[in-house]
Design an enzyme around this catalytic site. Structure first.
Site, mmCIF file in Angstrom:
data_model
loop_
_atom_site.group_PDB
_atom_site.id
_atom_site.type_symbol
_atom_site.label_atom_id
_atom_site.label_comp_id
_atom_site.label_asym_id
_atom_site.label_seq_id
_atom_site.Cartn_x
_atom_site.Cartn_y
_atom_site.Cartn_z
ATOM 1 N N GLU A 148 0.843 -1.205 0.000
ATOM 2 C CA GLU A 148 0.000 0.000 0.000
ATOM 3 C C GLU A 148 0.869 1.242 0.000
ATOM 4 O O GLU A 148 2.044 1.185 0.322
ATOM 5 C CB GLU A 148 -0.872 0.031 1.266
ATOM 6 C CG GLU A 148 -1.820 -1.138 1.367
ATOM 7 C CD GLU A 148 -2.529 -1.196 2.720
ATOM 8 O OE1 GLU A 148 -2.459 -0.208 3.476
ATOM 9 O OE2 GLU A 148 -3.122 -2.242 2.994
ATOM 10 N N LYS A 188 2.041 4.753 1.616
ATOM 11 C CA LYS A 188 2.081 5.303 2.973
ATOM 12 C C LYS A 188 1.674 6.772 2.887
ATOM 13 O O LYS A 188 2.470 7.633 2.528
ATOM 14 C CB LYS A 188 3.478 5.158 3.577
ATOM 15 C CG LYS A 188 3.515 5.502 5.046
ATOM 16 C CD LYS A 188 4.836 5.074 5.680
ATOM 17 C CE LYS A 188 4.833 5.219 7.188
ATOM 18 N NZ LYS A 188 4.620 6.581 7.654
ATOM 19 N N ASP A 196 0.849 10.449 3.724
ATOM 20 C CA ASP A 196 1.497 11.370 4.655
ATOM 21 C C ASP A 196 0.491 12.407 5.151
ATOM 22 O O ASP A 196 0.381 13.503 4.614
ATOM 23 C CB ASP A 196 2.671 12.058 3.938
ATOM 24 C CG ASP A 196 3.650 12.641 4.934
ATOM 25 O OD1 ASP A 196 3.527 12.367 6.140
ATOM 26 O OD2 ASP A 196 4.556 13.376 4.495
ATOM 27 N N TYR A 208 -7.490 2.300 5.362
ATOM 28 C CA TYR A 208 -6.657 1.147 5.026
ATOM 29 C C TYR A 208 -6.662 0.023 6.041
ATOM 30 O O TYR A 208 -5.973 -0.959 5.872
ATOM 31 C CB TYR A 208 -5.208 1.595 4.782
ATOM 32 C CG TYR A 208 -4.645 2.513 5.860
ATOM 33 C CD1 TYR A 208 -4.351 2.026 7.127
ATOM 34 C CD2 TYR A 208 -4.411 3.858 5.592
ATOM 35 C CE1 TYR A 208 -3.838 2.862 8.101
ATOM 36 C CE2 TYR A 208 -3.896 4.702 6.562
ATOM 37 C CZ TYR A 208 -3.617 4.198 7.822
ATOM 38 O OH TYR A 208 -3.116 5.027 8.779
ATOM 39 N N LYS A 238 10.465 3.774 3.631
ATOM 40 C CA LYS A 238 10.385 5.236 3.502
ATOM 41 C C LYS A 238 11.230 5.728 2.338
ATOM 42 O O LYS A 238 12.388 5.334 2.209
ATOM 43 C CB LYS A 238 10.891 5.885 4.790
ATOM 44 C CG LYS A 238 9.936 5.706 5.947
ATOM 45 C CD LYS A 238 9.511 7.049 6.504
ATOM 46 C CE LYS A 238 8.544 6.856 7.639
ATOM 47 N NZ LYS A 238 8.618 7.863 8.664
ATOM 48 N N CYS A 256 15.471 48.107 4.906
ATOM 49 C CA CYS A 256 14.646 47.639 3.802
ATOM 50 C C CYS A 256 15.432 47.723 2.488
ATOM 51 O O CYS A 256 15.995 48.770 2.176
ATOM 52 C CB CYS A 256 13.379 48.479 3.712
ATOM 53 S SG CYS A 256 12.334 48.018 2.328
ATOM 54 N N CYS A 297 13.632 50.609 0.311
ATOM 55 C CA CYS A 297 13.495 52.017 0.683
ATOM 56 C C CYS A 297 14.475 52.449 1.764
ATOM 57 O O CYS A 297 14.409 53.598 2.219
ATOM 58 C CB CYS A 297 12.068 52.319 1.123
ATOM 59 S SG CYS A 297 11.662 51.638 2.722
ATOM 60 N N CYS A 306 9.112 46.249 7.279
ATOM 61 C CA CYS A 306 9.514 47.592 6.902
ATOM 62 C C CYS A 306 8.365 48.515 7.298
ATOM 63 O O CYS A 306 7.251 48.359 6.805
ATOM 64 C CB CYS A 306 9.747 47.681 5.391
ATOM 65 S SG CYS A 306 9.847 49.397 4.847
ATOM 66 N N CYS A 310 7.370 52.992 0.746
ATOM 67 C CA CYS A 310 8.134 51.816 0.313
ATOM 68 C C CYS A 310 7.445 51.221 -0.913
ATOM 69 O O CYS A 310 6.302 50.766 -0.837
ATOM 70 C CB CYS A 310 8.186 50.830 1.472
ATOM 71 S SG CYS A 310 9.101 49.340 1.118
HETATM 72 P P1 AMP Z 1 5.106 6.200 11.611
HETATM 73 O O1 AMP Z 1 4.334 7.446 11.948
HETATM 74 O O2 AMP Z 1 6.297 6.450 10.754
HETATM 75 O O3 AMP Z 1 5.339 5.322 12.802
HETATM 76 O O4 AMP Z 1 4.159 5.378 10.650
HETATM 77 C C1 AMP Z 1 2.945 4.860 11.125
HETATM 78 C C2 AMP Z 1 1.833 5.664 10.528
HETATM 79 O O5 AMP Z 1 1.784 5.524 9.131
HETATM 80 C C3 AMP Z 1 0.503 5.165 10.989
HETATM 81 O O6 AMP Z 1 0.150 5.714 12.227
HETATM 82 C C4 AMP Z 1 -0.408 5.655 9.894
HETATM 83 O O7 AMP Z 1 -0.936 6.911 10.286
HETATM 84 C C5 AMP Z 1 0.494 5.922 8.713
HETATM 85 N N1 AMP Z 1 0.088 5.230 7.489
HETATM 86 C C6 AMP Z 1 -0.029 5.841 6.288
HETATM 87 N N2 AMP Z 1 -0.420 4.970 5.344
HETATM 88 C C7 AMP Z 1 -0.566 3.780 5.939
HETATM 89 C C8 AMP Z 1 -0.968 2.497 5.473
HETATM 90 N N3 AMP Z 1 -1.275 2.272 4.181
HETATM 91 N N4 AMP Z 1 -1.014 1.506 6.371
HETATM 92 C C9 AMP Z 1 -0.704 1.721 7.676
HETATM 93 N N5 AMP Z 1 -0.322 2.914 8.170
HETATM 94 C C10 AMP Z 1 -0.247 3.945 7.318
HETATM 95 ZN ZN ZN Z 2 10.688 49.511 2.671
#
Ligand code: AMP
Ligand code: ZN
Length: 668
Positions: free
Chosen positions: A111, A113, A115, A222, A312, A406, A409, A424, A430
């Protein structure tokens, strides 16, 4: 069909349209028709409060306020994930679990990951009952009210769902939506948000759920945690994703089932580059043992499941030379230091500049001219300097002295305590500030002056024809025709456009004035409340803070603006020019004036109408809403479980206390 059945039918219809649009990306009704149906449902729900339903699609618009987020213990711990950074790490992991399971017949689900900010949502009998942040993994914050405003999170499930389960996923802010939010912030003179992840997690902890509702958040799911697994036929992680989809959840389709380490490596390699084309940010991939029984056998370490491994991606980083630092001056006078770099290729684009944020950042990293610096793209956003390779530093290099004056000016910069940025203070002399303010005044969301663009404003300023927006109204055809690239037609368009701006409503003018922290929404609020610019100019700091949704920072800034005589003189000239400095009473179309001069405050859980509707009703009848209980308050309308505000009002003895019904009777 009786009214209850009809309400149910409307809810189900709206739920289905919502699902089609936000989960399946496949609209089945026009926006307009959807809004009309939703409004109809709101009307019915306000009338028939006995059919209240916590899963109603009307709850999506938000409005609920959370003062303090309650701490909730997770019924299943939210573990972290073990991380790997190389292909060898992944091979080691595979060997380890093969040994524990005593098998080399293991399949995996790969899957992305995501962010963002992780979330755990509980569903009982098909209804969303609670959403909790990850917190420390054992307990997190109850953010249910905010989560309910995210359109792709189902409030009511469909299909053959388990009775009681938790589902986990990630709250995400897609990149395009993030940029849009930042454009608005910058236009309002606010600092842009740093990155989508922090903004997503910040969005969950907003006190006003209407604000969360206004952000383009997504929720990708997920992981199912089912209380009584015996009753389901789910055997694999991959299968559970399909099931979750059937229940109505948004489960992106990037997951892949593979049967060998080669399959895993292919997936990793593919997304290492393909991630740049995704509309959202990922920081790696997650590999999970597919079979749920094998997962149970593998179990957990103190911190993470043994059956999963994150891989990662390295944040892409390059080293280049910092050639110089320049300082940019914004329309509000804020100074932003910018690094000028030897051009270098990073994540597919040539990078020449990077943001240095502010003086603290430069000092913290001890960044100096001619240093070899590491540049990183955190996600796909503006590159930043993350460090300095001091081994390559020239022995004659000197510590960077932050600009004291600045660059435009020469005025000495100021920095107020607690402010990260230098400013400024030469507002009226300015160039980038003067030009920036006029450019803001003519922009689309302000007075929207057609026939005049940003570059022409800069030119007019350079030629000494304008130095405030009031000067626009004195421009003569003969003055502009000699300007570079100015044809007769465009000169006339300019004059006409300026003339037409006299029709712009007061709220747009107020926004156009460019008062720091007064964005379009705040301008609207202030315009509605004070009705004309002179009453606003006379308001004290305390009075302003009493206005609904106006905080200390905005109040201070408004007071500072109107205390400056130069601003008042400009305003007077706008008035002479015929600009709308008051709201047009005809546009207001009040339903009545029964509440004229009266102030209202709503508290507790309202069941007959939403807070927004309540405000609207007050204003429609010529009343005002304010934000706190004080001698200035005439009426307090109390919903269920009213707390401290009710007590305070009772103690004051001067406030009339109304139930929701009594309020409705009052306005007839
Ligand atoms: P970490 O924060 O690096 O410990 O990674 C764990 C976090 O990855 C989990 O708490 C999830 O919020 C996040 N995460 C994002 N995508 C996934 C996924 N497909 N499966 C499991 N965790 C995920
Ligand atoms: Zn200025």
């Amino acid at each position: 069909m009786n009214s209850q059945e009809y309400i149910q039918q409307l809810r189900e219809e709206l739920r289905q349209h919502n699902h089609n649009y936000y989960v399946l990306d496949n609209a089945s009704i026009s926006d307009y028709d959807f809004d009309m149906k939703l409004k109809e449902l709101q009307v019915l729900e306000a009338k028939y409060t006995e059919f209240y339903d916590e899963s109603s699609p009307t709850l999506r618009v938000g409005g609920g306020i959370t003062k303090k987020f309650e701490t909730i213990k997770h019924r299943y711990r939210m573990y972290s994930l073990d991380n790997s950074y190389s292909k060898e790490d992944l091979l080691d992991w595979e060997t380890r679990i093969q040994k524990i399971l005593d098998s080399d017949d293991i399949s995996y689900t790969c899957e992305l990951k995501y962010d963002g900010a992780s979330i755990n949502i509980t569903y009982t009998n098909g209804k969303l009952v609670r959403a909790v942040t990850r917190g420390d993994g054992f307990e997190g914050d109850d953010v249910t009210t905010n989560i309910k405003t995210i359109k792709s999170v189902p409030l009511q499930l469909q299909g053959n769902y388990p009775k009681d389960f938790d589902i986990r996923g990630e709250i995400m802010l897609p990149i395009a939506g993030f940029h849009k939010m930042n454009e608005v912030r910058v236009a309002n003179g606010e600092d842009p948000y740093m990155n989508p992840r922090n903004t997503a997690s910040g969005s969950l902890k907003l006190q006003d759920s209407a604000e969360t509702a206004s952000r383009p958040l997504e929720c990708y799911l997920y992981n199912l945690k089912i209380k009584d697994k015996g009753n389901t036929d789910i055997e694999t992680q991959f299968g559970s994703l399909q099931k979750a989809r059937n229940y109505g959840f948004k489960v992106p389709d990037h997951a892949k089932e593979v049967t060998s380490i080669e399959g895993i490596l292919d997936y990793v390699n593919h997304w290492e580059t393909a991630r740049h084309e995704l509309p959202f940010e990922i920081d790696g991939v997650v590999i999970k043992v597919n079979d749920l029984f094998q997962q149970e056998e593998l179990g957990y370490t103190a911190k993470a499941p043994r059956w999963a491994m994150a891989y990662k991606f390295k944040a892409e980083q390059v080293s280049t030379i910092l050639e110089s630092i320049s300082y940019q001056v914004g329309r509000t006078g804020a100074i932003t230091p910018v690094a000028n770099l030897s051009p270098i290729l990073l994540a597919g684009t040539t990078v020449r500049r990077a943001s240095l944020h502010n003086a603290d950042q430069i000092e913290k990293l001890d960044i100096r001219i001619n240093d070899a610096v590491y540049v990183e793209k955190g996600g796909e956003i503006i590159p930043k300097i993350v460090g300095v390779d001091t081994t390559k530093r020239d022995e004659n290099s000197v510590v960077t002295a932050y600009a004291t004056h600045c660059p435009e000016c020469e005025t000495e910069l100021v920095r107020t305590e607690g402010d990260a940025k230098h400013y400024c203070p030469n507002e009226f002399g300015c160039a980038p500030q003067v030009v920036g303010r006029i450019q803001h005044y003519i922009s689309r969301k302000s007075l929207d002056i057609e026939g005049l663009g940003g570059e022409t404003v800069a030119l007019l300023y350079k030629e000494g024809l304008v130095s405030t927006y009031a000067d626009l109204y004195d421009l003569k055809f003969e003055q502009i025709i000699p300007l570079e690239r100015m044809a007769e037609k465009s000169a006339q368009n300019l004059i006409d456009g300026v003339l037409a701006s006299k029709n712009a409503p007061f709220e747009k003018v107020l926004f156009g004035l460019g008062i720091r922290f007064v964005g379009a929404t705040v301008a609207k609020k202030l315009a509605k409340h004070y009705k004309n610019v002179w009453d606003l100019a006379n308001a004290t700091q305390e009075e302003l803070e009493q206005v609904d949704e106006i905080g200390v920072r905005i109040a201070e800034s408004v007071v500072a603006f109107f205390i400056d005589v130069k601003n008042l003189q400009v305003l007077e000239r706008l008035q002479v020019a015929g600009i709308q400095l008051a709201i047009n009473e005809d546009d207001q179309q009040l339903s009545s004036t029964v509440l004229e001069g009266k102030s209202f405050l709503f508290t507790g859980k309202l069941t007959q109408f939403t807070r927004d509707d309540a405000k609207e009703m007050v204003e429609q009848n010529a009343g005002k809403t304010i934000s706190g209980v004080s001698k200035k308050l005439d009426y307090l309308v109390v919903g269920e479980k009213a707390g401290s505000k009710l007590k305070k009002a009772e103690a004051l003895g001067t406030v009339t206390i109304l139930t929701e019904t009594e309020f409705l009777e009052l306005i007839g």
